[in-house]
Design a protein around this motif. Structure first.
Motif: not given
Lengths: 477, 148
Positions: A249, B117, A246, B136-137, B102-103, B133-134, A256, B106-107, B114, B110
């Motif tokens: 990320l 885990h 987390r 949350h970030s 890109d985002e 978790d996504l 960015r 990346t996500s 993730q 992720f």
């Protein structure tokens, strides 16, 4: 950050509304437009200012490295603790002569009020200290006691601002912020500037006691509590790898976002705060764990004592942080325990019982560990108290003369400096104004108070503001 | 706002009962003013205490879970093994815009990483946890916290 794309980024993305408003409200119209552009697009090669807490070189050789500020909220009573006044005792109950008034409210000026506490010569120097401070008395030969401090205001908040930030106006950076701005910190795993709060609550004026004012937010004091969980939410829940994922990320997304907003200190500080939090999850857990200290250390500080336990834990935590390279540690009481408007005598007995033992243990401990040599310890409040009674048995706020002590790095040992008049009313000899005190603290840290500045709203600001400050060289060891 | 998210009031409010016996840790971390006296001007702060509250605090975790469940329920279906619709929906909810390529990449990767885990759980639980978790970030990002 100096890539051409910065120039083509729409201005609204580069500046917050608040920034735009504040920048538009100053200077000539033409200049205002120029200052709308981030520094990186104004001149080639001038990157936006970066602020961090990496160690910095002092202006000259420092005598002290870290600072421990034991702030005594409320205004400790000089006549009952540090400054014996036989003449005041003799005139107890008499009406004060002309010129001796209660500055909070002249109508409330009472009769002279002697102290019921005995003073004894302490240490080799024979420093006269009150029976309320038997612990400190053991360290009389370690401290410089200043009996001639002067403040400029008789209200708590204004006087606290004066003590912490150099003027009686709110919103300026506190001493800890100035000092971490100047010197950074020896550790990057813990906050550079920590405020250790009493778990029962905040001091009067709350978080402003350790505010960075208009200095970059990275210089703000980090609040810890010395009981239960000193730092909330220090440990991530769930699988360890998940928390790390987390955070990674978050780093990526924030990076960015920041690239197109390089001029916004607030964003940068927020990013830095997550980095510090990540490191703290490891380093702080160890630093904050008081159970790693021996039974003897706990007993010496009195961490289990019903009355002194809280302050003992605050001070033990302070020592652990100083040991680990934190630059500025500020210990704060809840509310304002020294504010003895009523029951001055029992109030003083009470707060001294809670604080004197741990303070003495701290000084012993710092000395034994060789930390006192280069740690500057400051003990003091925002003002003193009236030698005249308030009501029957209280003392009101008093700004014209009060006491404060220093110990450790670069300070004379066993020195009593300055004096008040026969009553403890005016600082009569060698008065020390707050700006002189600040200049002296900075000097001990190797900082020239005149050269330490930060440009805010077109003005080169200083901790000593426009005061004609002077270093009190006679107390330098 | 209700700092707990669920139970008690579970609703947003600009007025909130404050009990001394029940400190509102999340609000305190963000410099909630002392209630005993007037607060004429709020102070600004950015501290690691706040970062820790955002990273590890119960409040944000609970909100992230609400957020993730909403994404699971409302986002258009994804092709097998892809998460683009969910990521896009989450970004739109959090930031009011679509992720850039890109985002998105990346996500989505992720989410894929993730999930592993939480390998002890069922497949749908793994996806929910990863999505929590996504979310949350996303809720801890500068873009979410600050207005331009």
């Amino acid at each position: 950050m100096n890539e051409p794309h910065v120039i083509t980024t729409p201005i609204r993305q580069l500046l917050s509304r608040r920034d735009v408003m504040s920048r538009l409200s100053i200077g000539l119209p033409g200049l205002a437009l120029a200052s709308l552009l981030p520094p990186s697009s104004r001149a080639e090669g001038s990157a936006p200012a970066r602020y961090d807490v990496l160690p910095k070189k002092a202006h000259f050789a420092p005598r002290a490295k870290p600072v421990l500020l034991l702030f005594q909220n409320g205004g400790p009573s000089q006549m009952d603790l540090f400054d014996p006044k036989p003449e005041l005792q003799r005139r107890d109950g008499q009406t004060p002569g002309e010129g001796f008034v209660n500055t909070v409210d002249p109508k409330k000026t009472g009769s002279w009020l002697g102290s019921p506490f005995q003073f004894r010569p302490s240490g080799q120097s024979g420093m006269m200290l009150s029976e309320l401070l038997p612990g400190l008395a053991q360290h009389a030969d370690e401290i410089t006691l200043i009996r001639s401090m002067i403040s400029e205001h008789s209200n708590h908040e204004q006087a606290i601002w004066y003590f912490n930030t150099g003027t009686t106006m709110p919103g300026r950076p506190s001493m800890g912020s100035w000092i971490t701005y100047a010197l950074g910190s020896e550790t990057q795993d813990l906050p550079a500037f920590v405020a250790i709060l009493n778990p029962k609550g905040l001091p009067v004026d709350g978080v402003r006691n350790f505010s960075n004012g208009w200095l970059p937010p990275v210089y703000q004091g980090f609040a810890m509590r010395a009981e239960g969980t000193p730092v909330l939410d220090l440990k991530p829940g769930g699988p360890a790898g998940a928390a790390e994922g987390r955070l990674n990320l978050l780093r990526e997304l924030n990076k960015r976002h920041f690239v197109t907003r390089p001029d916004q200190l607030e964003l940068e500080a927020r990013i830095a705060s997550f980095e510090l939090a990540a490191k703290m999850q490891l380093a702080a857990s160890e630093a904050l764990d008081l159970s790693r200290e021996s039974k003897q250390v706990h007993a010496a500080y009195g961490t289990d004592d019903a009355e002194a336990g809280i302050h003992a834990r605050q001070l033990l935590l302070a020592r652990r942080l100083l040991e680990r390279g934190v630059r500025f540690v500020q210990v704060l009481h809840e509310g304002q325990p020294w504010d003895t408007h009523k029951n001055n005598n029992s109030g003083n007995r009470d707060i001294c019982r809670k604080t004197d033992g741990p303070t003495a243990a701290l000084l012993t401990d710092l000395k034994q560990r060789g930390l006192l040599e280069d740690t500057l310890v400051i003990w003091g409040g925002e003002f003193g108290r009236t030698p005249m009674a308030e009501g029957n048995d209280g003392r009101d706020h008093h700004k014209f003369g009060f006491s404060l002590w220093l110990a450790g790095g670069g300070v004379k040992r066993g020195l009593t400096y300055g004096a008040t008049d026969d009553f403890g009313y005016h600082a009569a000899e060698k008065p020390v104004r707050m700006a002189d005190f600040h200049a002296t603290v900075l000097h001990l840290l190797g900082i020239d108070f005149n050269r330490l500045s930060y440009k805010h709203d077109t003005r080169e600001e200083k901790l000593t503001d426009v005061h004609q400050a002077k270093v009190v060289s006679e107390i330098l060891g | 706002m209700s700092p707990r998210g669920e139970g008690e009031t579970g609703r947003r409010s600009i007025y909130q009962i404050v009990r001394r016996s029940a400190p509102q840790n999340f609000l305190n971390a963000f410099d909630a003013p002392v209630m005993e006296i007037n607060c004429v001007r709020r102070v600004r702060s950015t501290s690691a205490t706040q970062a820790l509250a955002l990273l590890n605090g119960d409040f944000v975790s609970a909100q992230a879970e609400h957020f993730a469940k909403r994404v699971l329920e409302k986002a258009p279906p994804d092709a097998d093994g892809a998460y683009t619709a969910k990521v896009r929906y989450a970004f739109r909810l959090a930031f009011g815009r679509n992720p850039d390529p890109d985002e998105l990449d990346t996500s989505a990767s992720f989410l894929d990483r993730q999930r592993k885990h939480y390998s002890g759980s069922s497949s749908s639980e793994q996806l929910l946890r990863a999505l929590c978790d996504l979310c949350h970030s996303l809720m801890s990002t500068n873009e979410f916290i600050y207005l331009d």
